[in-house]
Scaffold this active site. Structure first.
Site, PDB file in Angstrom:
ATOM      1  N   GLY A 131      11.720 -10.041   0.577  1.00 27.97           N
ATOM      2  CA  GLY A 131      10.759  -9.083   0.055  1.00 27.97           C
ATOM      3  C   GLY A 131      10.715  -7.826   0.910  1.00 27.97           C
ATOM      4  N   CYS A 132      10.169  -6.755   0.350  1.00 27.30           N
ATOM      5  CA  CYS A 132      10.166  -5.463   1.051  1.00 27.30           C
ATOM      6  C   CYS A 132       9.240  -5.477   2.269  1.00 27.30           C
ATOM      7  CB  CYS A 132       9.798  -4.341   0.081  1.00 27.30           C
ATOM      8  SG  CYS A 132       8.286  -4.611  -0.874  1.00 27.30           S
ATOM      9  N   PHE A 133       7.979  -5.886   2.080  1.00 21.38           N
ATOM     10  CA  PHE A 133       7.078  -5.991   3.228  1.00 21.38           C
ATOM     11  C   PHE A 133       7.637  -6.987   4.244  1.00 21.38           C
ATOM     12  CE2 PHE A 133       3.165  -4.403   0.837  1.00 21.38           C
ATOM     13  CZ  PHE A 133       2.936  -3.347   1.693  1.00 21.38           C
ATOM     14  N   CYS A 136      10.391  -5.431   6.441  1.00 17.31           N
ATOM     15  CA  CYS A 136       9.879  -4.466   7.414  1.00 17.31           C
ATOM     16  C   CYS A 136       9.159  -5.162   8.568  1.00 17.31           C
ATOM     17  CB  CYS A 136       8.941  -3.493   6.698  1.00 17.31           C
ATOM     18  SG  CYS A 136       8.441  -2.076   7.691  1.00 17.31           S
TER      19      CYS A 136
END
Length: 322
Positions: A131-133, A136
């Site tokens: 996932g993106c979060f 990061c």
């Protein structure tokens, strides 16, 4: 040439994936499946691709004609597809949904964060794109886990652009609401937390602390900017050394000695990390483009590894702001 197919071609991540694959020197797109857009030109939906492709969406699935299949589908749809279709044994699959991110005896998908699972990804047949979060945040924490330094709760605040909500309009994605506005959502209960914990525990088996994560909606289109705080008595110089050592062989993660901002990573597959010490608190700033390093760029990175290509092929991208 690597022959690629895409299922679910109308969303933001699909649009970025199409753009990357069209410009990838080792890849040819064979089909882009979208039942709701079958017969329409790709440029009818992704207007930024005018002049780059004459492809049309299709409702056909010639799986025997491709080497790799990307899923840019809604959460749950990849699993349904895998259970209902006869997928060729040698077909490589990269799933951008969250269906297979959590390890299970019920599937053989590798968690495709190259900075964590590079070796496994290189030999994988099926890869679950993070996932993106989660991407990061993990990139900000992996070196600490590797050095067994996550002994307390981790505080995370992260703000994402409106594209993180997907292409379908909703109450919180309208311009009149989102512009000049900010809000939180899913505080302490975001769906990416389990995959973050899974990865940290992979490196530091003793990790059992909380990830106190508060996500924010930003009034900009793309990017994720995260601040993470952990307590440690280790000197900043030693921590920087740990991070530089951990990411020494990774092409897309860079430790920066001065403060960073979102425009440095938007439209790239990079993650920039900046570290500061304030007393016994370590501040970690991590930022990525949610659609690239957080989704489609990472998917192409995984494809490069799966097909034994140099990992930056097709991903040497310039920030759009400069």
């Amino acid at each position: 040439m690597i022959k690629a197919g895409i299922i679910g071609g109308a969303g933001y991540t699909a649009g970025e994936l199409i753009r990357l694959l069209l410009n990838h020197p080792e890849t040819e797109i064979v089909f882009i499946n979208s039942s709701s857009n079958a017969g329409n030109r790709i440029t009818d939906v992704h207007e930024g691709l005018y002049g780059e492709t004459d492809l049309r969406f299709t409702d056909q699935l010639p799986l025997d004609a491709i080497d790799v299949l990307f899923f840019c589908t809604a959460h749950g749809d990849t699993k349904k597809f895998m259970e209902s279709h006869n997928v060729p044994e040698d077909l490589k699959i990269i799933d951008l949904s969250m269906d297979y991110r959590i390890k299970s005896d019920d599937h053989d998908f590798i968690y495709g964060l190259p900075e964590l699972n590079r070796r496994a990804t290189c030999t994988a047949k099926h890869v679950a794109n993070p996932g993106c979060f989660a991407t990061c945040i993990q990139l900000g924490l992996l070196p600490l886990a590797k050095n067994l330094m996550l002994t307390g709760d981790v505080s995370v605040n992260a703000i994402t652009g409106s594209t993180g909500a997907g292409v379908k309009p909703g109450a919180t994605s309208h311009f009149s609401w989102r512009n000049n506005n900010i809000s939180i959502y899913k505080a302490f209960d975001h769906q990416h937390v389990p995959e973050i914990k899974q990865s940290l525990k992979q490196l530091q088996n003793s990790f059992d602390s909380e990830i106190d994560f508060i996500p924010y909606r930003g009034d900009f289109p793309r990017g994720i900017f995260a601040t993470l705080v952990v307590k440690t008595k280790v000197a900043l110089e030693e921590i920087v050394r740990m991070y530089e050592e951990y990411y020494a062989k990774d092409s897309f993660v860079h430790i920066v000695d001065k403060n960073i901002d979102l425009k440095q990573v938007v439209n790239t597959n990079k993650c920039l990390i900046h570290l500061e010490k304030h007393g016994d608190k370590l501040l970690i700033i991590s930022c990525i483009d949610n659609l690239l390093k957080g989704a489609s760029g990472q998917a192409v990175h995984n494809m490069n590894l799966m097909f034994n290509l140099e990992e930056t092929v097709g991903l040497r991208l310039k920030p759009s702001a400069f």
